[in-house]
Design a protein around this motif. Structure first.
Motif, PDB file in Angstrom:
ATOM      1  N   GLN A  84       0.829  -1.202   0.000  1.00  0.00           N
ATOM      2  CA  GLN A  84       0.000   0.000   0.000  1.00  0.00           C
ATOM      3  C   GLN A  84       0.867   1.257   0.000  1.00  0.00           C
ATOM      4  N   VAL A  85       1.986   1.221   0.751  1.00  0.00           N
ATOM      5  CA  VAL A  85       2.899   2.362   0.756  1.00  0.00           C
ATOM      6  C   VAL A  85       3.520   2.546  -0.624  1.00  0.00           C
ATOM      7  N   TYR A  86       3.955   1.447  -1.235  1.00  0.00           N
ATOM      8  CA  TYR A  86       4.540   1.561  -2.569  1.00  0.00           C
ATOM      9  C   TYR A  86       3.527   2.116  -3.561  1.00  0.00           C
ATOM     10  N   LYS A  87       2.305   1.615  -3.514  1.00  0.00           N
ATOM     11  CA  LYS A  87       1.289   2.026  -4.487  1.00  0.00           C
ATOM     12  C   LYS A  87       0.934   3.497  -4.342  1.00  0.00           C
ATOM     13  N   GLN A  88       0.811   3.982  -3.099  1.00  0.00           N
ATOM     14  CA  GLN A  88       0.340   5.339  -2.880  1.00  0.00           C
ATOM     15  C   GLN A  88       1.461   6.371  -2.788  1.00  0.00           C
ATOM     16  N   VAL A  89       2.683   5.944  -2.494  1.00  0.00           N
ATOM     17  CA  VAL A  89       3.777   6.893  -2.298  1.00  0.00           C
ATOM     18  C   VAL A  89       4.898   6.690  -3.316  1.00  0.00           C
ATOM     19  N   TYR A 218       6.468  10.652   5.879  1.00  0.00           N
ATOM     20  CA  TYR A 218       6.383  11.418   7.123  1.00  0.00           C
ATOM     21  C   TYR A 218       5.211  10.849   7.900  1.00  0.00           C
ATOM     22  N   ASN A 219       4.990  11.330   9.091  1.00  0.00           N
ATOM     23  CA  ASN A 219       3.894  10.835   9.916  1.00  0.00           C
ATOM     24  C   ASN A 219       2.556  11.086   9.223  1.00  0.00           C
ATOM     25  N   GLU A 220       1.721  10.047   9.205  1.00  0.00           N
ATOM     26  CA  GLU A 220       0.382  10.119   8.603  1.00  0.00           C
ATOM     27  C   GLU A 220       0.442  10.474   7.116  1.00  0.00           C
ATOM     28  N   VAL A 221       1.456   9.927   6.402  1.00  0.00           N
ATOM     29  CA  VAL A 221       1.525  10.168   4.967  1.00  0.00           C
ATOM     30  C   VAL A 221       0.404   9.447   4.229  1.00  0.00           C
ATOM     31  N   LEU A 222      -0.174   8.417   4.856  1.00  0.00           N
ATOM     32  CA  LEU A 222      -1.299   7.690   4.300  1.00  0.00           C
ATOM     33  C   LEU A 222      -2.092   7.086   5.447  1.00  0.00           C
ATOM     34  N   GLU A 223      -3.194   6.449   5.125  1.00  0.00           N
ATOM     35  CA  GLU A 223      -4.028   5.807   6.127  1.00  0.00           C
ATOM     36  C   GLU A 223      -4.112   4.328   5.796  1.00  0.00           C
ATOM     37  N   LYS A 237       9.257   0.808   7.928  1.00  0.00           N
ATOM     38  CA  LYS A 237       9.414  -0.626   8.227  1.00  0.00           C
ATOM     39  C   LYS A 237       8.582  -1.482   7.285  1.00  0.00           C
ATOM     40  N   ASP A 238       7.349  -1.058   7.012  1.00  0.00           N
ATOM     41  CA  ASP A 238       6.473  -1.848   6.157  1.00  0.00           C
ATOM     42  C   ASP A 238       6.963  -1.878   4.719  1.00  0.00           C
ATOM     43  N   VAL A 239       7.371  -0.734   4.189  1.00  0.00           N
ATOM     44  CA  VAL A 239       7.825  -0.720   2.802  1.00  0.00           C
ATOM     45  C   VAL A 239       9.151  -1.469   2.659  1.00  0.00           C
TER      46      VAL A 239
END
Length: 294
Positions: A84-89, A218-223, A237-239
């Protein structure tokens, strides 16, 4: 060459004989001096490799990743959040051209979820019966879409810097996920006296410390979909876990095979030892005496 080797050998023997003829106290002193000199040189070399004050380079620390254990598997919930981080960021600039949607099935998403993700993109396919290209919804066999049509377009959109492909970035960088985590969370103001060109950012973990990529998280860059708090360290950590899986999709299977191998060895090795020690040794040590015919 043979004469030179012979002379070197004779010289070495003479040095050894002269050292052997020294008193015991002098031998101890020379040996201690040699050990201290060697140890000091090794320590100096290690410090030189670990810290380079001339260019302010920092090496990433070793983080306690949950998958670093001998038999530990990857955190698949973290892989799902990392995608999700990769897709959105990350996908806005970085490609993952060696990863297809089907690779996510059974790892982080169900087959129905991956089909829905693939159908969100439009893929140019063809030609059709009339020889024309057409667009269609994505499917499981399609690879992740690229953000740019070619490297030249990527450089033009990023001030001349080419964003690297992230498919094997963890394996391609010294330090692996430790380096990627430190890079993502290591942005800071440059120290006094260190100038930076415009559109560059200071990161002590990047070679050269000047990086064209702006701080991506950064903090709260996505939900997160599962409600996990999206702090900077959690997102990094997740990405990183997702990129670790992308670079080594066989990670869990390899450790599972290693566990099976250890279990098999635990059975086979005692059996082989028993046969060698208590069965074969009797045959090997047996004496056969031949009597001459009368």
């Amino acid at each position: 060459a043979a004469v030179r080797l012979t002379s070197n050998y004779i010289l070495m023997l003479s040095c050894m004989m002269s050292f052997a003829s020294l008193p015991r106290g002098r031998k101890v002193a020379l040996t201690t001096l040699g050990v201290l000199t060697t140890g000091g040189a090794g320590l100096a070399l290690m410090l030189h490799q670990s810290v380079k004050a001339s260019d302010l380079e920092l090496h990433p620390p070793s983080f306690p990743w949950s998958h670093n254990g001998l038999l530990s598997s990857l955190d698949h919930a973290s892989i799902r959040r990392g995608y999700q981080v990769y897709k959105q960021v990350c996908a806005a600039c970085h490609s993952m051209e060696y990863l297809a949607f089907r690779n996510l099935v059974g790892v982080s998403h169900t087959e129905e979820e991956v089909k829905a993700l693939a159908e969100e993109i439009e893929v140019v396919d063809g030609p059709d019966e009339s020889g024309e290209m057409f667009t269609r919804p994505g499917k499981l066999s399609d690879y992740f879409p690229k953000p740019y049509a070619n490297p030249e377009a990527a450089r033009a959109a990023n001030s001349g810097a080419l964003p690297p492909d992230l498919s094997y970035i963890v394996s391609a960088r010294h330090g692996g996920e430790d380096y990627v985590f430190s890079l993502l969370t290591g942005y800071c103001d440059p120290p006094a006296g260190v100038p930076l060109r415009e559109e560059l950012y200071y990161n002590p973990y990047f070679p050269g410390q000047a990086i064209a990529m702006a701080p991506p998280i950064y903090n709260e860059v996505l939900e997160y979909e599962d409600g996990t708090p999206a702090t900077m360290s959690q997102v990094a950590k997740d990405v990183c876990t997702f990129l670790k899986w992308a670079a080594e999709p066989e990670h869990d299977q390899r450790k599972c095979m290693g566990l099976k191998l250890l279990m098999g060895c635990a059975v086979v090795i005692p059996l082989v030892y028993y046969l060698k020690r208590h069965r074969w040794s009797v045959l090997k040590s047996r004496k056969i005496a031949y009597r001459p015919p009368k």
